[in-house]
Design an enzyme around this catalytic site. Structure first.
Site, PDB file in Angstrom:
ATOM      1  N   SER A 279       0.829  -1.201   0.000  1.00  7.25           N
ATOM      2  CA  SER A 279       0.000   0.000   0.000  1.00  7.25           C
ATOM      3  C   SER A 279       0.867   1.256   0.000  1.00  7.25           C
ATOM      4  O   SER A 279       2.083   1.195   0.169  1.00  7.25           O
ATOM      5  CB  SER A 279      -0.895  -0.018   1.249  1.00  7.25           C
ATOM      6  OG  SER A 279      -1.663   1.151   1.305  1.00  7.25           O
ATOM      7  N   HIS A 280       0.191   2.358  -0.231  1.00  4.15           N
ATOM      8  CA  HIS A 280       0.774   3.687  -0.019  1.00  4.15           C
ATOM      9  C   HIS A 280      -0.032   4.352   1.107  1.00  4.15           C
ATOM     10  O   HIS A 280      -0.911   5.168   0.826  1.00  4.15           O
ATOM     11  CB  HIS A 280       0.592   4.581  -1.248  1.00  4.15           C
ATOM     12  CG  HIS A 280       1.354   4.205  -2.461  1.00  4.15           C
ATOM     13  ND1 HIS A 280       0.957   4.595  -3.731  1.00  4.15           N
ATOM     14  CD2 HIS A 280       2.494   3.503  -2.626  1.00  4.15           C
ATOM     15  CE1 HIS A 280       1.817   4.143  -4.623  1.00  4.15           C
ATOM     16  NE2 HIS A 280       2.759   3.471  -3.974  1.00  4.15           N
ATOM     17  N   SER A 437      -5.259   3.912   0.872  1.00  4.31           N
ATOM     18  CA  SER A 437      -6.171   4.097  -0.251  1.00  4.31           C
ATOM     19  C   SER A 437      -5.586   3.591  -1.569  1.00  4.31           C
ATOM     20  O   SER A 437      -6.329   3.318  -2.500  1.00  4.31           O
ATOM     21  CB  SER A 437      -6.577   5.563  -0.390  1.00  4.31           C
ATOM     22  OG  SER A 437      -5.445   6.371  -0.515  1.00  4.31           O
ATOM     23  N   HIS A 438      -4.303   3.483  -1.679  1.00  2.00           N
ATOM     24  CA  HIS A 438      -3.685   2.869  -2.864  1.00  2.00           C
ATOM     25  C   HIS A 438      -3.274   1.457  -2.453  1.00  2.00           C
ATOM     26  O   HIS A 438      -2.368   1.298  -1.637  1.00  2.00           O
ATOM     27  CB  HIS A 438      -2.436   3.635  -3.318  1.00  2.00           C
ATOM     28  CG  HIS A 438      -2.696   5.069  -3.689  1.00  2.00           C
ATOM     29  ND1 HIS A 438      -1.679   5.981  -3.875  1.00  2.00           N
ATOM     30  CD2 HIS A 438      -3.842   5.749  -3.901  1.00  2.00           C
ATOM     31  CE1 HIS A 438      -2.200   7.157  -4.195  1.00  2.00           C
ATOM     32  NE2 HIS A 438      -3.514   7.039  -4.217  1.00  2.00           N
ATOM     33  N   LEU A 439      -3.924   0.465  -3.018  1.00  9.63           N
ATOM     34  CA  LEU A 439      -3.715  -0.920  -2.580  1.00  9.63           C
ATOM     35  C   LEU A 439      -3.156  -1.744  -3.732  1.00  9.63           C
ATOM     36  O   LEU A 439      -3.572  -1.576  -4.880  1.00  9.63           O
ATOM     37  CB  LEU A 439      -5.036  -1.524  -2.114  1.00  9.63           C
ATOM     38  CG  LEU A 439      -5.893  -0.654  -1.190  1.00  9.63           C
ATOM     39  CD1 LEU A 439      -7.234  -1.317  -0.912  1.00  9.63           C
ATOM     40  CD2 LEU A 439      -5.165  -0.345   0.105  1.00  9.63           C
TER      41      LEU A 439
END
Lengths: 515, 122
Positions: A279-280, A437-439
């Protein structure tokens, strides 16, 4: 019928197509439209309902209710409880994100080749990204829609001395309504529910909405279709069962969280399934300015910097959040919290996403709900803390009188001469609030079946006619917003399927929904 | 919820934002994880004054001043789990409070349009 929504209990619905695509977000929609342009009959199966811009909610409350997966309540099980956020509607997360368009950096393809044995994607992904940028009217946030918060960030970055820029987004003639996270009611954002999914319909495809997939039906080692049961979007009551037969292939594109779970429920065996989740994680700092900033006027996200992508591994952005969300983001409670919120108009929220090296996993939990195990290691925590300091510096340079770092153990506010205290803050993850939220990952691609789930064409190792076409296949983080990469990779996988049948995608069928 | 965001500094509090209607609505609409999380946080909020401010009374029996002090201490407590109780309470309070017309007017924001709650049925 080209769209089938919730069907009450009754006889099972049975359909047949060349390809069944599970999910209608960035990956699913892109794969589906590419296949449809090649002349294939496609059925897209989506867990959430189909909401048009006229159906979008106004309030943050209804945004969570109508567009987010489980109201955004999925949290990581690890050292800290950080929310894992994604959309659940036709269009997937493209409905609720800020539509940020960043091309896949070249070093990503090099790392996929060197570390995962995946070669030959770059040219095709970039070619598709060129095409997508044209089709989805990618443009810089126009001057009129930038809003004060985004303008201040540009000034701050210039004064600190690093590169930054106005965002490029899949948004046509943005009016700066500040409603990206609740869906763009003005039809400016080119989310896939108003662009590629309607095109799939026009090309003869069918969409099933309110239809979460229970499993891919696999006979022997060959995928033959998907099955599940309609669920009413408001009452959650279960409706009719359905089965969609795929004569050529099943493509799963249900997100880095749900794709691995669907494959697990389908009986797919792979030592890498559910592993390599990445993730981010993002967090941010409020700047407190003397004059009103009114961050909710203007583009929700309009400014970014990739200057720190490689070192220390950060992406900086503005992010306007409504008062509903600021209430839980600020420290304190009682009258003091209301006093803090009374300065809402003077706050600007700027955030950073960490290009994290930490790795987690996705597993089914109670009642089949996903469990995401994920914790930051020390190096990632150092990146997170460093990012907060850079953002705080930017705020101060832009004229903020103080910043609110949101780190437990530090004072609520830090003045200009105090922001270096951030660099001395504890690295305990529980002292920070972050959101995933970035997966990425969970069914990653690679040449080695012991370390990956799919190969470089998206095909699941050891199975026939079964593919993954979304962020679950990405074996690394990117250090930039992932939608463009997900779309480029999904289109490439879909084109590969067409090529194997001697077909080729044609140019787009007609113009998408105009603003 | 009301203790987490009382009226102050010219802003309405949760008590001014029809919290009963909000609770009724969210109890019907929320997913189980959110609703039961809110219920658990509500119970914990009532029971924790003895731990957080050393007063052996449930929160609803505290004086307004003591409850305000308790709400602040709860949300800044050194225990992460106790802070999470406050987080859930603030999350719910924020949803009720921040979307209300009176609060938005005070923050120079236009009132929200009605949520249609609709979708394509075919």
């Amino acid at each position: 019928m080209s769209h089938l929504a919730y069907q009450p209990p009754g006889p099972a619905v049975e359909l047949e197509a060349d390809y069944v695509v599970v999910g209608s977000g960035a990956g699913g929609a892109m794969a589906a439209v590419t296949l449809a342009r090649g002349g294939a009959k496609v059925v897209v199966v989506e867990a959430g309902p189909w909401r048009d811009p006229e159906d979008y909610p106004s309030t943050a409350y209804a945004g969570l209710r109508d567009l987010f997966d489980d109201w955004g309540t999925l949290i990581t099980s690890g050292r800290a409880f950080w929310p894992v956020v994604q959309g659940r509607a036709v269009g997937g997360t493209t409905v609720i994100n800020s539509a940020i368009c960043v091309r896949t950096p070249g070093d990503i393809f090099e790392s996929w080749k060197k570390d995962h044995g995946i070669d030959g994607l770059a040219d095709s992904v970039w070619r598709y990204q060129d095409q997508i940028e044209r089709e989805l009217s990618v443009e810089e946030v126009p001057e009129r829609a930038r809003g004060h918060s985004n303008r201040l960030a540009i000034i701050g970055a210039e004064k600190v001395g690093y590169e930054s820029h106005v965002m490029r987004r899949y948004v046509k003639h943005c009016q700066g309504e500040g409603q990206c996270l609740q869906g763009c009611r003005g039809r400016r954002k080119q989310s896939t529910n108003i662009t590629y999914i309607p095109e799939v319909q026009r090309l003869g495809g069918q969409i099933l909405s309110c239809a979460p997939v229970e499993r891919v039906r696999i006979e022997g080692r060959t995928a033959v279709g998907v099955e599940g049961r309609f669920v009413h979007p408001a009452t959650k009551k279960k409706g009719a069962r359905y089965f969609v037969r795929a004569t050529k292939a099943v493509l799963v594109a249900a997100s880095a969280v749900h794709t691995p779970l669907i494959l697990m429920r389908s009986g797919v065996k792979s030592p890498a399934l559910g592993e390599h989740f990445r993730s981010h994680p993002g967090t941010g700092v409020f700047g407190l300015f003397d004059d009103p900033v009114d961050m909710n006027i203007g583009a929700t996200q309009g400014w970014a910097s990739t200057a720190f992508r490689e070192n220390p591994g950060l992406k900086l952005e503005t992010l306007a959040i409504p008062p509903e969300m600021v209430a839980s983001r600020l420290a304190g409670g009682g009258a003091e919290l209301t006093r803090r919120l009374s300065r809402y108009r003077h706050m600007a929220m700027w955030v950073h996403a960490v290009r994290a090296e930490s790795v987690g996993s996705v597993r089914p939990g109670l009642f089949g709900k996903p469990v995401v195990r994920y914790s930051f290691n020390r190096r990632d925590m150092e990146r997170l803390r460093k990012g907060l300091h850079i953002v705080a510096q930017t705020h101060i340079a832009a004229g903020a009188k103080a910043v609110v770092p949101g780190i437990f153990g530090l004072p609520y506010e830090l003045k200009a001469d105090e922001i270096d205290k951030i660099l001395e803050a504890s690295l305990e993850p529980r002292n920070y609030v972050a959101v995933l939220s970035h997966l990425f990952g969970g069914a990653v691609m690679g040449a080695d079946p012991a370390r990956s789930v799919v190969d470089g064409t998206g095909k699941v190792h050891g199975y026939e006619r079964l593919y993954v076409a979304d962020a679950a296949a990405l074996p690394t983080t990117l250090g930039v917003n992932p939608q463009h990469t997900i779309m480029g990779v999904a289109a490439t996988f879909a084109e590969g399927l067409l090529s194997a049948q001697g077909q080729k995608p044609k140019p787009r069928a007609s113009t998408p929904a105009a603003a | 919820m009301e203790a987490m965001l009382p009226a102050e500094a010219g802003l309405p509090g949760v008590a001014d934002c029809a919290p009963d209607l909000f609770i009724t609505r969210i109890s019907k609409e929320a997913c189980g994880r959110l609703w039961w999380g809110m219920v658990a946080a509500g119970f914990a909020f009532q029971l924790l004054p003895v731990v957080v401010v050393g007063i052996p009374l449930p929160a609803f029996l505290l004086s307004a001043r003591a409850r305000d002090r308790y709400a602040f201490k709860l949300s800044t407590h050194r225990s992460y789990l106790i802070r999470q109780v406050a987080f859930i309470a603030k999350f719910a309070a924020g949803l009720c409070w921040g979307g209300h017309d009176s609060v938005r007017e005070a923050l120079a924001l236009p009132p929200y349009a009605t949520d249609p709650g609709t979708w394509r049925a075919s």
